[in-house]
Design a protein around this motif. Sequence first.
Motif, PDB file in Angstrom:
ATOM      1  N   LEU A 169       0.821  -1.057  -0.122  1.00  0.00           N
ATOM      2  CA  LEU A 169       0.120   0.127   0.080  1.00  0.00           C
ATOM      3  C   LEU A 169       0.856   1.259  -0.198  1.00  0.00           C
ATOM      4  O   LEU A 169       1.763   1.524   0.918  1.00  0.00           O
ATOM      5  N   VAL A 184       1.245   5.202   0.580  1.00  0.00           N
ATOM      6  CA  VAL A 184       0.296   6.231   1.261  1.00  0.00           C
ATOM      7  C   VAL A 184       0.793   7.389   1.343  1.00  0.00           C
ATOM      8  O   VAL A 184       1.990   7.273   1.581  1.00  0.00           O
ATOM      9  N   ASN A 185      -0.017   8.577   1.553  1.00  0.00           N
ATOM     10  CA  ASN A 185       0.669   9.644   2.331  1.00  0.00           C
ATOM     11  C   ASN A 185       1.245   9.457   3.615  1.00  0.00           C
ATOM     12  O   ASN A 185       0.564   8.723   4.713  1.00  0.00           O
ATOM     13  N   TYR A 191      -7.563   9.278   2.211  1.00  0.00           N
ATOM     14  CA  TYR A 191      -7.114   8.626   1.120  1.00  0.00           C
ATOM     15  C   TYR A 191      -6.246   7.375   1.766  1.00  0.00           C
ATOM     16  O   TYR A 191      -6.504   6.234   1.374  1.00  0.00           O
ATOM     17  N   ARG A 192      -5.307   7.734   2.820  1.00  0.00           N
ATOM     18  CA  ARG A 192      -4.659   6.591   3.309  1.00  0.00           C
ATOM     19  C   ARG A 192      -5.567   6.125   4.109  1.00  0.00           C
ATOM     20  O   ARG A 192      -5.297   4.536   4.022  1.00  0.00           O
ATOM     21  N   LEU A 205      -7.780   3.548   1.933  1.00  0.00           N
ATOM     22  CA  LEU A 205      -6.853   2.314   1.460  1.00  0.00           C
ATOM     23  C   LEU A 205      -6.613   1.226   2.537  1.00  0.00           C
ATOM     24  O   LEU A 205      -6.744  -0.076   2.211  1.00  0.00           O
ATOM     25  N   ILE A 243       3.105  -1.369   4.088  1.00  0.00           N
ATOM     26  CA  ILE A 243       2.772   0.154   3.895  1.00  0.00           C
ATOM     27  C   ILE A 243       4.159   0.927   3.630  1.00  0.00           C
ATOM     28  O   ILE A 243       5.293   0.809   4.334  1.00  0.00           O
ATOM     29  N   GLU A 276       5.323   4.912   3.008  1.00  0.00           N
ATOM     30  CA  GLU A 276       4.647   6.111   3.182  1.00  0.00           C
ATOM     31  C   GLU A 276       5.460   7.116   2.403  1.00  0.00           C
ATOM     32  O   GLU A 276       6.908   6.801   2.205  1.00  0.00           O
ATOM     33  N   SER A 311      -2.411   2.150  -4.791  1.00  0.00           N
ATOM     34  CA  SER A 311      -2.647   3.504  -4.002  1.00  0.00           C
ATOM     35  C   SER A 311      -4.310   3.758  -4.292  1.00  0.00           C
ATOM     36  O   SER A 311      -4.842   3.190  -5.088  1.00  0.00           O
TER      37      SER A 311
END
Length: 278
Positions: free
Chosen positions: A175, A177-178, A185-186, A189, A203, A205, A223
């Motif tokens: 994943l 993610v921000n 959104y993170r 997800l 994950i 970042e 994402s």
Amino acid sequence: MIFKHVAESHSISKAAEKLGYVQSNISQRIKILEAELGVRLLNRNNRGVTITNEGATLLDYANQILLLMEEAKIELNPEKWPEQLTIGATQTVSALRVPRILSSFLNVHEQVEVKVKTDTARLLLEQMIYGEIDGAFISEPFDQDGLKTVYTIVEKVSLISSTSCPVEKQPEQTLLVNSDPHCIYRQKLIHLAKKNSQKNARIIEFDSLEAILQSVSDGLGISLVPSDVAKLSRYEHEYTISELPETVQINFVIKNRQQQPKGLKRFIKFLSEETYSK
């Protein structure tokens, strides 16, 4: 101005840091003001300060005076003091949605000088309290006294993966993610991964949306992004896109006060008339 910063931050130490003063100077100035007016403006406690009813009244007048001063300067010399509008937005929202809105707004109100600040929702809300920005597009739920939502956009979201390595070929999905843990959104997800029995998904970042998009294109993982971003023509051959039934609500949030800056009033009216292209 000192009282305004203390009242809005609920902290003498934060106001002192913001203004570049020592705390004792701030405290003394507040005491002098209270003595002059003959009322208590703030209640002090171990957690900071809270504003009294008399303090709230003074703060309201102070805000009105500052806004009137700004409007007077604009009316007297608009070339030197043009209307200002400072908008904040979270990174994902500022990637596409905000530029479209501001482009349409400036076509109608070209006399307004616009600035955009990008940050996390938490920091944008703090900047609004301090008066550093006029309003912000926030895609996360917020719980902050003194702020209100004046406009809402409902945005579709899509799951994206590399065309060379689509989701169905990734049994152990990474994943992307921000780095902001509160990014909606993170959160969506990660929730989707858990729902699909990917409870221990790896994950990674990132600090920027562009880095996430590039990493998806390179096949690093999947994402979740706004559908409008995923469907941009420059990405159409790079991603496999799966639009989800879920949506994200984007709120335009401002301070809840009687008077608003002239540029902000124009912008709110513009949004309410929905004259821009969604």
